[in-house]
Enzyme design. Structure first.
Site, short mmCIF file in Angstrom:
data_model
loop_
_atom_site.label_atom_id
_atom_site.label_comp_id
_atom_site.label_asym_id
_atom_site.label_seq_id
_atom_site.Cartn_x
_atom_site.Cartn_y
_atom_site.Cartn_z
N ASP A 1 0.80 -1.23 0.00
CA ASP A 1 0.00 0.00 0.00
C ASP A 1 0.83 1.27 0.00
O ASP A 1 1.90 1.30 0.58
CB ASP A 1 -0.85 0.04 1.28
N MET B 1 -0.47 6.45 13.32
CA MET B 1 0.54 5.45 12.94
C MET B 1 1.02 5.54 11.49
O MET B 1 2.10 5.07 11.16
CB MET B 1 0.04 4.05 13.26
#
Length: 435
Positions: A122, A342
């Protein structure tokens, strides 16, 4: 195959949906089959691009693979073809799949050498691999990075147990170091280890194979090295990201949905976070029942301040569901701040939701404030492109609730993580066509 979904939104759905096996668990467990020369049988493997690609890579590496039925395979890694592992073809295939990085630990542990190209996956910001390689070198491996080839290689005559303090509680990093340590000499202790249910599943499977791992479920794992491992059988947990997605979908489409066999004890704070958005749900044995709701109100904090939802390493709230929370909040009553700590750039898909009429302020790459429309102004259908697996699914849920027709391009990103998603949604009454 890169296709397009066409979705006619604004329909109430109804029925039962069963989550697939967990993608993130599958990627770890499949790599672990390299740790033994005996047969390992695995059930509930999801039929999705990323997992199928890893199975193909294992086959090309020389692992004997038998398919017994849907999601039911056995693997036998008696020998590996190291010529293939050095080949340009292996570099090309494994570079397209981030999960392939977890082949390094088992290869290093059992064969004393391993190599891997820089992995893909990703585009959700930088995901460092330092944790993996720091762990391997602490155990005594020699690490080389060939910048010209873009290739990592490791070798070790013998891995030696060690106390390892991880810089970050990386899930794939923890999995990789566990798999390297189970066959190392002596005792390894990993502190600040990730403790996700999927890591717990990996540890339980390795223990059934003869590994000696204690502290499972905590952030301090102790591993007594053993000379070899046996075969075993293993069944995957259901995918908690899917379960969270279906909870969100039920609320957005005002639908009555039952999510089957969710393994409640492994869901952590997920149901609680959705309840904070005002979504009613009931536990029926191991199922989640969500009644049809006309509206849902976001709770405030006790002192009356605006609710913040943030991600954190397990047992905190998983970053993979923040995009779903964000979409669901667009039709809630009230306001919420979503704080994605994150990963950077995972919130950039909100411009698509703003095009659909959502009231969202993107504060910076990590934070977005959502002002809920309370189902009074439905989102409008639009044309969009799926940027990554999780945002793709969030946009799909937005489209199901929107008035009019939406088109989502680049759905390969959704297929990477979700098995037959259009078929399963149609069974609930969704109008979705794959073009």
């Amino acid at each position: 195959m890169n296709g397009t979904f066409e979705i006619k939104g604004g329909k109430q759905l109804k029925g039962e949906i069963t989550p697939q096996g967990a993608k993130n668990e599958a990627l770890q467990i499949l790599c672990a089959v390299l740790l033994t020369d005996e047969e390992v049988r695995i059930n509930n493997i999801p039929d999705i691009h990323d997992v199928n690609r890893l199975i193909e890579i294992l086959g090309a590496m020389g692992v004997e693979i038998q398919k017994h039925g849907k999601g039911d395979y056995s693997f036998k890694a008696e020998t590996l073809d190291f010529n293939y592992i050095q080949s340009p073809e292996f570099k090309k295939e494994s570079a397209r799949l981030r999960g392939s990085i977890m082949l390094l630990g088992p290869m290093l542990a059992r064969f004393g050498k391993a190599s891997m190209p820089t992995p893909g996956g990703d585009k959700i910001g930088r995901r460092r691999l330092d944790t993996h390689f720091q762990g391997f070198t602490e155990l005594g491996a020699e690490f080389r990075y060939d910048e010209k080839e873009g290739c990592y290689s490791l070798k070790a005559k013998e891995l030696q147990g060690k106390f390892i303090l991880l810089e970050e509680a990386s899930v794939t990093g923890t999995a990789n170091i566990i798999m390297a340590a189970v066959l190392a000499k002596g005792k390894t202790r990993i502190y600040n280890a990730a403790c996700e249910p999927y890591i717990q599943q990996l540890c339980r499977m390795l223990n059934r194979m003869g590994a000696v791992i204690s502290g499972v479920g905590s952030n301090l794992l102790t591993i007594e090295g053993v000379p070899h491992l046996r075969g075993t059988e293993h069944t995957m947990l259901p995918d908690m990201i899917e379960i969270g997605s279906w909870i969100g979908m039920a609320a957005m489409t005002k639908s009555e949905i039952t999510i089957k066999n969710v393994s409640w004890n492994h869901l952590g704070v997920i149901p609680g976070v959705f309840r904070k958005l005002g979504i009613a749900m009931e536990r029926h044995n191991d199922d989640i029942y969500i009644p049809a709701q006309e509206q849902y109100t976001i709770q405030k904090f006790i002192d009356g301040s605006i609710l913040t939802v943030t991600d954190a390493p397990w047992p905190g709230f998983t970053p993979d569901l923040l995009s779903i929370i964000l979409v669901v909040a667009t039709q809630a009553r009230g306001t919420v701040l979503i704080h994605q700590k994150m990963f950077e750039s995972r919130l950039f898909f909100v411009d698509k939701l703003i095009d659909m009429g959502a009231q969202i302020i993107l504060c910076d790459p990590h934070r977005a404030t959502v002002v809920g429309l309370n189902h009074e102004f439905p989102l409008r259908g639009t044309t969009m492109i799926s940027p990554d697996i999780r945002a793709g699914n969030a946009l799909l849920i937005a489209a199901l609730s929107a008035e009019g027709t939406s088109v989502i391009h680049n759905i390969e990103q959704i297929d990477r993580g979700y098995e037959n998603i259009d078929g399963r949604l149609k069974a609930l009454g969704a109008e979705i066509t794959r073009i």
